[in-house]
Design an enzyme around this catalytic site. Structure first.
Site, PDB file in Angstrom:
ATOM      1  N   HIS A 135      38.482  36.098  39.049  1.00 53.02           N
ATOM      2  CA  HIS A 135      39.189  36.710  37.932  1.00 53.02           C
ATOM      3  C   HIS A 135      40.668  36.328  38.093  1.00 53.02           C
ATOM      4  CE1 HIS A 135      40.878  40.029  35.542  1.00 53.02           C
ATOM      5  NE2 HIS A 135      39.672  40.272  35.095  1.00 53.02           N
ATOM      6  N   ASP A 212      37.495  41.119  46.676  1.00 56.20           N
ATOM      7  CA  ASP A 212      37.648  41.811  45.399  1.00 56.20           C
ATOM      8  C   ASP A 212      36.273  42.385  45.033  1.00 56.20           C
ATOM      9  OD1 ASP A 212      37.488  42.409  42.699  1.00 56.20           O
ATOM     10  OD2 ASP A 212      38.382  40.522  42.019  1.00 56.20           O
ATOM     11  N   LYS A 238      35.085  51.017  37.052  1.00 51.94           N
ATOM     12  CA  LYS A 238      33.871  50.203  37.065  1.00 51.94           C
ATOM     13  C   LYS A 238      32.793  50.868  37.914  1.00 51.94           C
ATOM     14  CE  LYS A 238      36.440  45.880  36.512  1.00 51.94           C
ATOM     15  NZ  LYS A 238      36.453  45.594  35.081  1.00 51.94           N
TER      16      LYS A 238
END
Lengths: 418, 146
Positions: A135, A212, A238
């Site tokens: 990302h 991550d 999330k």
């Protein structure tokens, strides 16, 4: 905190998706005249009653600034805030509660490490390794510190399947490598990376590793001690929790060796105009009044996952993924992007001759919420020679019937493909 | 090519077509997409940055051609829905005299309830397209000094 709405889910019983879905009031609505099918979970998943009630209760009963107040509400808020830190420690199986730092989210966690430890140890010519799967949040903070310190950013390439080229990784590692930063699971393709190997190889040459975990926390078992990872980052929103809260796990010794991130309240021990001494971890990294109510609500999100059982959620999502993958593969003109053997519940696809924006809008008109675009992974999209994909991502509350709705929509749209 | 129906008659026609689709959002989007697929592709030589419309999420190229009497537009986009939207605009505004374009009052977008169908971002893009079409007409008018 009362246990209002906190249902116990037995892992041994059959997975009761109907009861789980009922805990999410937002899902019980129509969008564009059709029942909402929410498949944008990799962007943010929905919140169960226990989380919503916690936020409500916090502002109705407990709101107070933490850590320094002499009164009852301040004490109560402080205890609840610190309870979440302990819940996260347990969730990640970290050794010590001080190793958990609250942040705004995964992005801030990565920025924290890049701009403190990165700034401290990188020198001209040193190297930081990221992957082509990252990302932008796990690329740009490293680019920024590399630019400042004249260090070099190296990239592990991705194979056609969406898996990392691990041979290339071995070749990139050298005595110049100071950091390796990589996701546990890819937000765009769903690939689950072999982080155990990534970590051990990086450690063999003395580099630090940051994982991550944004796309892993609500799907994959995480044991930071067993993984021996230096840093692990995640976002509450999330994992069925609120937006604006995240965490950074770091090994005690590493965190203690790092300079502070931001200056302000909470992070100090003593301030005078001749100089300031800093607080101990984790407070050294938590300047300013934090997002107290949302941190407190995160504990209930963690317990929600634990009550169902992460392995039960994962098993359910894997069944959904397999069902959806089998069905969508049979549709003419559809191409799945990301066919790794190990994936979280992410199905990314394109329809030849149609733009992903148009597909997303057509699906939306059927009540199906998906994400379209580059998913903040432009280098990865460039690797596959595409501008973007349509991404359906699954969570604990999704059903097989909802996948049928998605597939019917895709079948209909694909007929417009030329 | 000049436009035979008035700005108002064409808009009535478009509104009728959408009314025939009923109140079904999916059918309306399908229809817009099909219109987009029927819009002839713009010649590659006109797909240049200076023809790109600012303010659209998708790429939209608009090429204007003035023959001294009427202003004709050709357009293209990388997405079919956007192409469909611009094809509706061109049906109303292309092939008209400059003053007709400048003074055209566009009501079909509101009458169809297009904002609710295409969402806020695409509505902003649609507004940017209208603005650009009118700007071309104004620019030619000021060039002529009339």
């Amino acid at each position: 905190m009362s246990d209002v709405g906190n249902k116990e889910f037995s892992g041994a019983a059959e997975y009761d998706v109907k009861s789980i879905k009922e805990e999410f009031p937002i899902l019980n609505q129509e969008v564009n005249g059709k029942p909402l099918v929410y498949f944008d979970n990799a962007a943010t998943n929905q919140k169960p009653n226990v989380v919503i009630e916690s936020l409500n209760e916090y502002y109705r009963l407990h709101n107070s600034n933490i850590h320094r107040g002499a009164h009852t509400l301040a004490d109560r808020s402080t205890i609840k805030y610190e309870d979440t830190r302990e819940a996260l420690r347990r969730f990640l199986n970290a050794g010590e509660v001080e190793e958990i730092i609250f942040t705004k989210g995964t992005t801030e966690s990565i920025n924290l490490v890049a701009s403190t430890l990165g700034n401290q140890i990188l020198n001209e010519g040193d190297e930081v390794i990221v992957t082509e799967l990252e990302h932008h949040s796990n690329i740009v903070p490293w680019q920024m510190v590399c630019e400042r310190k004249k260090a070099i950013l190296k990239v592990i390439p991705v194979l056609d399947s969406g898996e990392l080229d691990m041979d290339a990784y071995s070749e990139l590692l050298s005595d110049k490598t100071k950091f390796v930063s990589c996701n546990h699971a890819s937000n765009a393709l769903g690939t689950i990376n072999d982080i155990r190997t990534i970590i051990s190889k990086a450690h063999s040459i003395g580099a630090y590793v940051l994982i991550d975990g944004a796309q892993a926390t609500s799907h994959l078992e995480i044991d930071v001690v067993d993984l021996d990872v230096d840093f692990y980052a995640g976002s509450a929103h999330k994992m069925y929790g609120p937006t604006g809260v995240g965490f950074l796990y770091g090994k005690r010794a590493v965190l203690e060796s790092m300079p502070p991130y931001q200056g302000g309240g909470e992070m100090i021990r003593e301030v005078s105009f001749s100089g300031t001494t800093y607080n101990d971890i984790p407070f050294k990294f938590e300047a300013g009044t934090p997002n107290i109510g949302d941190v407190i609500a995160l504990k209930h999100a963690i317990e929600f996952i634990e009550n169902i059982g992460k392995s039960n959620i994962s098993k359910h999502e894997q069944s959904l993924l397999k069902y959806a993958t089998d069905k969508i593969s049979k549709i003419d003109k559809v191409r799945i992007i990301g066919t790794a053997k190990e994936k979280v519940g992410v199905l990314s696809f394109i329809i030849e001759g149609l733009h992903h924006f148009d597909i997303g809008m057509m699906l939306d008109s059927r009540g199906v919420a998906v994400r379209t675009g580059h998913h903040c992974t432009q280098p990865l999209m460039a690797r596959f020679g595409i501008e973007g994909t349509v991404r359906a991502s699954f969570a604990a509350y999704n059903t097989f019937e909802e996948i049928d709705t998605l597939i019917e929509g895709v079948e209909k749209i694909a007929k417009l493909a030329r | 090519m000049s436009n035979n129906l008035s700005v108002y008659n064409i808009q009535d026609q478009i509104v009728e077509e959408f009314q025939m689709l009923g109140d079904d959002r999916e059918s309306m989007i399908f229809y817009i997409m099909e219109l987009g697929q029927q819009l002839p592709a713009l010649e590659e030589e006109y797909k240049v940055d200076q023809n790109l419309i600012k303010g659209c999420q998708s790429k939209v190229w608009l090429h204007a051609d003035f023959d001294g009497e009427v202003l004709t537009f050709k357009a293209d986009s990388n997405t079919d829905i956007t192409k469909g939207l611009i094809s509706l605009l061109l049906r109303v505004l292309s092939g008209r005299k400059l003053n007709d374009i400048i003074n055209a009052e566009l009501n079909f977008i509101d009458r169809i309830g297009m904002g609710g169908i295409i969402g806020s971002q695409r509505s902003n893009g649609l507004a940017a397209m209208i603005k650009q079409i009118k700007l071309y007409a104004l620019a030619y008018k000021s060039k002529l000094g009339v």
